[in-house]
Design a protein around this motif. Structure first.
Motif, short mmCIF file in Angstrom:
data_model
loop_
_atom_site.label_atom_id
_atom_site.label_comp_id
_atom_site.label_asym_id
_atom_site.label_seq_id
_atom_site.Cartn_x
_atom_site.Cartn_y
_atom_site.Cartn_z
N UNK A 64 0.87 -1.18 0.00
CA UNK A 64 0.00 0.00 0.00
C UNK A 64 0.90 1.22 0.00
N UNK A 65 0.59 2.18 -0.85
CA UNK A 65 1.36 3.42 -0.93
C UNK A 65 0.43 4.58 -0.59
N UNK A 66 0.71 5.24 0.52
CA UNK A 66 -0.07 6.41 0.92
C UNK A 66 0.66 7.68 0.50
N UNK A 67 -0.06 8.57 -0.15
CA UNK A 67 0.52 9.84 -0.59
C UNK A 67 -0.31 10.98 -0.02
N UNK A 68 0.23 11.75 0.92
CA UNK A 68 -0.47 12.95 1.39
C UNK A 68 -0.33 14.05 0.34
N UNK A 69 -1.39 14.76 0.06
CA UNK A 69 -1.33 15.75 -1.02
C UNK A 69 -2.10 17.00 -0.64
N UNK A 70 -1.43 18.13 -0.72
CA UNK A 70 -2.08 19.42 -0.50
C UNK A 70 -1.70 20.34 -1.65
N UNK A 71 -2.68 20.65 -2.49
CA UNK A 71 -2.47 21.50 -3.68
C UNK A 71 -1.30 20.98 -4.53
N UNK A 72 -1.45 19.73 -4.97
CA UNK A 72 -0.39 19.06 -5.72
C UNK A 72 -0.79 18.77 -7.18
N UNK A 73 -1.62 19.62 -7.76
CA UNK A 73 -2.10 19.36 -9.11
C UNK A 73 -0.96 19.33 -10.14
N UNK A 74 0.11 20.05 -9.89
CA UNK A 74 1.19 20.11 -10.88
C UNK A 74 2.20 18.97 -10.73
N UNK A 75 2.40 18.49 -9.51
CA UNK A 75 3.46 17.51 -9.28
C UNK A 75 2.95 16.08 -9.14
N UNK A 76 1.75 15.91 -8.64
CA UNK A 76 1.25 14.57 -8.34
C UNK A 76 1.11 13.68 -9.57
N UNK A 77 0.58 14.17 -10.70
CA UNK A 77 0.42 13.26 -11.85
C UNK A 77 1.72 12.59 -12.29
N UNK A 78 2.80 13.34 -12.32
CA UNK A 78 4.08 12.76 -12.72
C UNK A 78 4.52 11.66 -11.79
N UNK A 79 4.31 11.86 -10.49
CA UNK A 79 4.72 10.84 -9.52
C UNK A 79 3.81 9.62 -9.61
N UNK A 80 2.51 9.84 -9.76
CA UNK A 80 1.60 8.71 -9.93
C UNK A 80 1.98 7.88 -11.15
N UNK A 81 2.30 8.55 -12.24
CA UNK A 81 2.69 7.83 -13.45
C UNK A 81 3.96 7.00 -13.23
N UNK A 82 4.90 7.56 -12.50
CA UNK A 82 6.14 6.82 -12.25
C UNK A 82 5.88 5.62 -11.33
N UNK A 83 4.98 5.77 -10.38
CA UNK A 83 4.63 4.65 -9.50
C UNK A 83 3.96 3.54 -10.29
N UNK A 84 3.03 3.91 -11.15
CA UNK A 84 2.32 2.91 -11.95
C UNK A 84 3.27 2.18 -12.89
N UNK A 85 4.23 2.91 -13.44
CA UNK A 85 5.21 2.27 -14.32
C UNK A 85 6.08 1.30 -13.54
N UNK A 86 6.50 1.69 -12.34
CA UNK A 86 7.32 0.83 -11.48
C UNK A 86 6.55 -0.43 -11.10
N UNK A 87 5.30 -0.28 -10.73
CA UNK A 87 4.48 -1.42 -10.32
C UNK A 87 4.27 -2.39 -11.49
N UNK A 88 4.01 -1.84 -12.66
CA UNK A 88 3.82 -2.67 -13.85
C UNK A 88 5.09 -3.44 -14.18
N UNK A 89 6.22 -2.77 -14.08
CA UNK A 89 7.50 -3.39 -14.40
C UNK A 89 7.83 -4.53 -13.43
#
Length: 246
Positions: free
Chosen positions: A9-34
């Motif tokens: 389980x990966x918990x990500x606290x986020x406060x006004x992260x519209x600019x940075x969060x998508x890139x990190x989510x994408x990298x997590x999903x790529x890592x998990x898939x790999x």
């Protein structure tokens, strides 16, 4: 019906992260898939006023393993982390900062120590390791070093970097530690490590690659003072018996 719990389980606290969060989510999903890992990602929106929640909803609509918890108002990073970690169901439970300062593939370094018997493994920017690169502004290094000295003096022992936002827990340790957490602000990391130590959990501190990401939410001088007062609160909470018996 048999319950199937994710490997992590990966918990990500986020406060006004519209600019940075998508890139990190994408990298997590790529890592998990790999790595073909069963997972859940819990994003706790800590009362954002931007489109953070809408962005996470767009991910979760196409991926049920991504979950959004939206807090009605800003409660503090510690509260957001606690909320996500208490809802987590994984055999391993990580919390990671939304800015992606610690790349998700650094999880590999931490997991090795879980496999060797640690219950809590924390990323560190303070330990020297030629295989890791730390990119941080000088003033941040200085204030961080002072704060960690105070934290070691008054609470946690033997930890060089309490504040790096990338910490991994076993299921059993998380279930014991997070219900006892009292601190809602940035000083919560010290409290978690203090609880871990008094409960006798084996903690490992591991060097990682880390980059100081622009637009940090931390105001160094103001938040360093608040974190210092949190350290004092941890001592007081301990004396009041809030963390239970050792």
């Amino acid at each position: 019906m048999e319950n199937h719990f994710p490997a992590i389980s990966i918990t990500i606290p986020a406060y006004n992260e519209e600019s940075r969060l998508p890139g990190y989510l994408n990298s997590i999903l790529a890592y998990i898939s790999q790595n073909n890992i069963s997972y859940e990602i819990i994003v706790v929106d800590d009362g954002s006023t931007d489109s953070t929640s809408a962005i996470v909803k767009s991910y979760s609509e196409n991926n049920p393993n991504i979950k959004l918890i939206r807090l009605s108002h800003n409660c503090g990073k510690g509260y957001a982390v606690k909320t996500g970690m208490l809802l987590a169901k994984g055999k391993l439970r990580l919390f990671a900062d939304a800015d992606g300062a610690t790349p998700i593939n650094e999880l590999d370094r931490l997991k090795k120590y879980i496999d060797s018997g640690a219950a809590v493994v924390i990323a560190s920017r303070a330990l020297k390791d030629n295989s890791c690169t730390i990119r941080a502004h000088l003033h941040r290094k200085i204030i961080g070093s002072i704060f960690n000295f105070i934290a070691r003096l008054l609470t946690v022992k033997g930890i060089h970097d309490t504040q790096c936002g990338f910490k991994l827990f076993t299921e059993e340790a998380a279930k014991t530690i997070f219900p006892l957490q009292q601190i809602n602000g940035f000083g919560f990391d010290v409290e978690l490590l203090f609880i871990s130590q008094i409960k006798g959990y084996k903690i490992e501190e591991v060097s990682v690659n880390w980059t100081d990401i622009p637009i940090t939410k931390v105001k160094l001088f103001r938040d360093s003072w608040l974190m210092f007062t949190d350290v004092l609160k941890v001592r007081l909470n301990y004396l009041r018996g809030f963390y239970g018996s050792i």
